[in-house]
Scaffold this motif. Sequence first.
Motif, short mmCIF file in Angstrom:
data_model
loop_
_atom_site.label_atom_id
_atom_site.label_comp_id
_atom_site.label_asym_id
_atom_site.label_seq_id
_atom_site.Cartn_x
_atom_site.Cartn_y
_atom_site.Cartn_z
N MET A 1 -11.28 5.76 3.71
CA MET A 1 -10.95 7.07 4.32
C MET A 1 -11.45 8.03 3.24
O MET A 1 -10.80 8.77 1.77
N ASN A 2 -12.66 8.45 3.39
CA ASN A 2 -13.01 9.56 2.05
C ASN A 2 -12.77 11.07 2.20
O ASN A 2 -13.29 12.30 2.13
N GLY A 3 -12.46 11.57 4.25
CA GLY A 3 -12.19 12.60 4.35
C GLY A 3 -13.10 13.57 4.53
O GLY A 3 -14.86 13.09 4.83
N HIS A 4 -13.63 14.87 5.28
CA HIS A 4 -14.02 15.57 5.23
C HIS A 4 -14.22 17.32 5.20
O HIS A 4 -13.00 17.68 5.05
N LEU A 5 -15.21 17.67 3.77
CA LEU A 5 -15.12 19.11 4.00
C LEU A 5 -15.88 19.62 4.51
O LEU A 5 -17.37 19.06 4.65
#
Length: 283
Positions: free
Chosen positions: A1-5
């Motif tokens: 769950m490292n996200g997205h920019l």
Amino acid sequence: MNGHLILAPTPLGNLKDLTLRTIEALELCDLVACEDTRRTGSLLNHLNIKKPLQRFDDHAGERETEILASALCTGKTVVYCSDAGMPGINDPGFELVRLAREYGSQVSVLPGPSAVILAVVASGLPSHSFSFLGYLPSKAPARLTALRKIAAREETTVIFESIHRIEETLKDIDSVMPDREIAVGRELTKLHETWYRGSASQISAQLGSEQRGEIVLVIAGADAKRTLKSSSSELPIDALPDWADKFLEAAREGGMTLRDAVKPLARHLGKTPSDVYKMAVER
């Protein structure tokens, strides 16, 4: 769950320049980070999109950074928008990219509007090599020092400038490199987009008392082999194209004086009104 920019460019002024990918990113994201929540909020309202907004500008502190870091760490998608144009250019977007990389988040950059690229292409100056230096120093001594360094550069240089300071900057350019060809763009992509070309003194005369719009200034490199005559009276009489003669004739027939008719023509040709007036009288 490292996200997205996702860095999403926004229009410089014309909303038709908003890309489908940017709209899609704004529709699907969990959070929108931006320089100005009011400006980006207006854009979202125009698109009928409702998303939470988080301010992240040059004055953002630990609290704002922690909010965005927490969103990325919990697997959320964050879209970052600058006030206008490509995020990460002359704004704090690069800090968000570093933050996302630090947390192992995915980073995507969408293509779109960029005042820098638009200005280089529209200027008509050599574009195979150029530098972008952001804003010049606001204080005269530091600004003159910066301009002396620019004068020695071999590549084309692009800078941003405030409309309230452009007159002072043009005077400083005239003192450092009076014969250097430059181009000034105002209100890019908007209804009243205008370009001025020539030497600093010629452009200063064309701008006159105009005090509206965002400014992009493009300066020819030292190796461009494009210098302008300091005396505008040396311009050849036949420099006025045939279509310009027809424009002046039509304007005169419509009741305009010659002095009034040459003003819009001068802006289009990148010359001073007095230059065009002299050439028109000679013709």
